[in-house]
Design an enzyme around this catalytic site. Sequence first.
Site, PDB file in Angstrom:
ATOM      1  N   CYS A   1       0.988  -1.820  -0.005  1.00  0.00           N
ATOM      2  CA  CYS A   1      -0.278  -0.090  -0.038  1.00  0.00           C
ATOM      3  C   CYS A   1       0.531   0.844   0.233  1.00  0.00           C
ATOM      4  O   CYS A   1       0.622   1.844  -1.057  1.00  0.00           O
ATOM      5  CB  CYS A   1      -0.382   0.171   1.221  1.00  0.00           C
ATOM      6  SG  CYS A   1       0.473  -0.059   2.629  1.00  0.00           S
TER       7      CYS A   1
ATOM      8  N   HIS B   1      -2.375   0.829   7.609  1.00  0.00           N
ATOM      9  CA  HIS B   1      -2.559   1.124   5.789  1.00  0.00           C
ATOM     10  C   HIS B   1      -2.110   2.546   5.361  1.00  0.00           C
ATOM     11  O   HIS B   1      -2.468   3.867   6.628  1.00  0.00           O
ATOM     12  CB  HIS B   1      -3.634   0.610   5.699  1.00  0.00           C
ATOM     13  CG  HIS B   1      -4.365   0.245   4.195  1.00  0.00           C
ATOM     14  ND1 HIS B   1      -3.524  -0.258   3.324  1.00  0.00           N
ATOM     15  CD2 HIS B   1      -5.319   1.371   3.594  1.00  0.00           C
ATOM     16  CE1 HIS B   1      -3.954   0.350   2.229  1.00  0.00           C
ATOM     17  NE2 HIS B   1      -5.108   1.016   2.237  1.00  0.00           N
TER      18      HIS B   1
ATOM     19  N   ASN C   1      -7.438   4.749  -2.592  1.00  0.00           N
ATOM     20  CA  ASN C   1      -6.915   3.291  -1.952  1.00  0.00           C
ATOM     21  C   ASN C   1      -7.158   2.702  -3.356  1.00  0.00           C
ATOM     22  O   ASN C   1      -6.328   2.949  -4.168  1.00  0.00           O
ATOM     23  CB  ASN C   1      -8.429   2.647  -1.604  1.00  0.00           C
ATOM     24  CG  ASN C   1      -7.591   2.490  -0.330  1.00  0.00           C
ATOM     25  OD1 ASN C   1      -6.520   1.305   0.006  1.00  0.00           O
ATOM     26  ND2 ASN C   1      -9.014   0.541   0.858  1.00  0.00           N
TER      27      ASN C   1
END
Length: 441
Positions: free
Chosen positions: A70, A363, A385
């Site tokens: 991520c 994250h 995202n």
Amino acid sequence: MDSNLTLDNVASFRKAYEKEKSSSTLTKAVTSCGLSKSLVDLSQLRRLPTVFSIDVDCGKVTNQRRSGRCWMFAGLNVLRKKLIDTLSLADIQLSQAYLQFYDKLEKGNFFLEKILSLAKEDLSSRENVFLLDNALGDGGHWAMFVSLVEKYGIVPSYAMPDTAVSCDTGELNVLLGKVLKKDADKLRQCLTEKGIQEARKLKGKMLEDYYRVLTICLGLPPEDFVFEYRDREKKFHREERMTPLAFFRKFVSDSLKEYVPLSDVPLPGWKRNVRYTSSFVNNVIGGENVVFFTSDMKTIKKAAIASLKDNEPLWFAADVGEQSLRKEGILDDRLYDYESAFDLPLLHDKGKRLAMRIAHCSHAMCLTGVNIDKDGKPDRWKVENSWGKENGFDGFFVMSDSWFTDNVFQVIVNRKYLPKKVLDSYDSAPLVEVKPYCTLF
């Protein structure tokens, strides 16, 4: 009650449960549907429409799939926006596999170097246990992304596309972890018996074998490539053979070192305007320090809004598993009312949640928009995202401002969006070494 749990205690617990009228109803709902699904308050979705007064067009969303990349995806999404604007592109995809390859390689070297530095300590020391438990994960921080890009550059996705292994890293991480721990055992022995020079020679051979495994699984990284593209006017362009580093330096004008890691991490004992770091968490030896510069949420949000107004997205790190709906793409601190359901107060203080290992810096994503209400204050944020377009609204999430306050720990902001007072504090802030066991690292 006494130190031991008695059968009388258990009997009294049962009576208390049966006495509560709501217990039976809640039990039926939760055992049938699951905890979160039974307690989600879908009315909260009405407060979070997916339209924003400030909205940065950053191209199509990406998908990290079954990998922990991520932080790398979010970093490349920030750079991608610069390329889109510089080259007048509709969209461009950058190769995550390329940086992933070198991240794994650098992490292997970092691990073995730390093993050498602790070779005289028992394997049961907390530092050695930390290293062995975290030998080779996918995760990382903004500073690690900067170190990789400044050293190796970037390439378009077609120059090094994802592989089956880069998208699903579980087996590779297990294999590489076994390899590195075997090597760590040999290195410790070599250092004791033959000294540091022989140990470093052995480390070089180990990394050569390690490189071969990476190449078989992820592919051989390109040394150069031809960059061909069409701009928004459909005009064709070609840049002849150029290295990944030359590509980065030519088309990404801002130095990545111009970004400041503003952090809201009110841990007990941590002071304001200090740069906290851990030498046990990094990838590139000699690269950027992983830093949390302790600021405040008011400063962070003001800088983030200034950046978004200037059409620049921001990398940020948060505890994404807290009060979130993945499929719907919602991050809101009022989604699940566990306290009313169980009549149990939970710990809300941000610093204490970090200290008690409830909250995690789990994250990284990108801020790409914000909605400013009639009073001039943010009430919700748009989040890019890296979980594919099937989650959220075409891959984007909406985050309530209160969730931002409670669960965002760091936002990376370009210096040009910060007041002189903040920059002076950052530039003069002491660099304080802390243990790596904190949930932020």
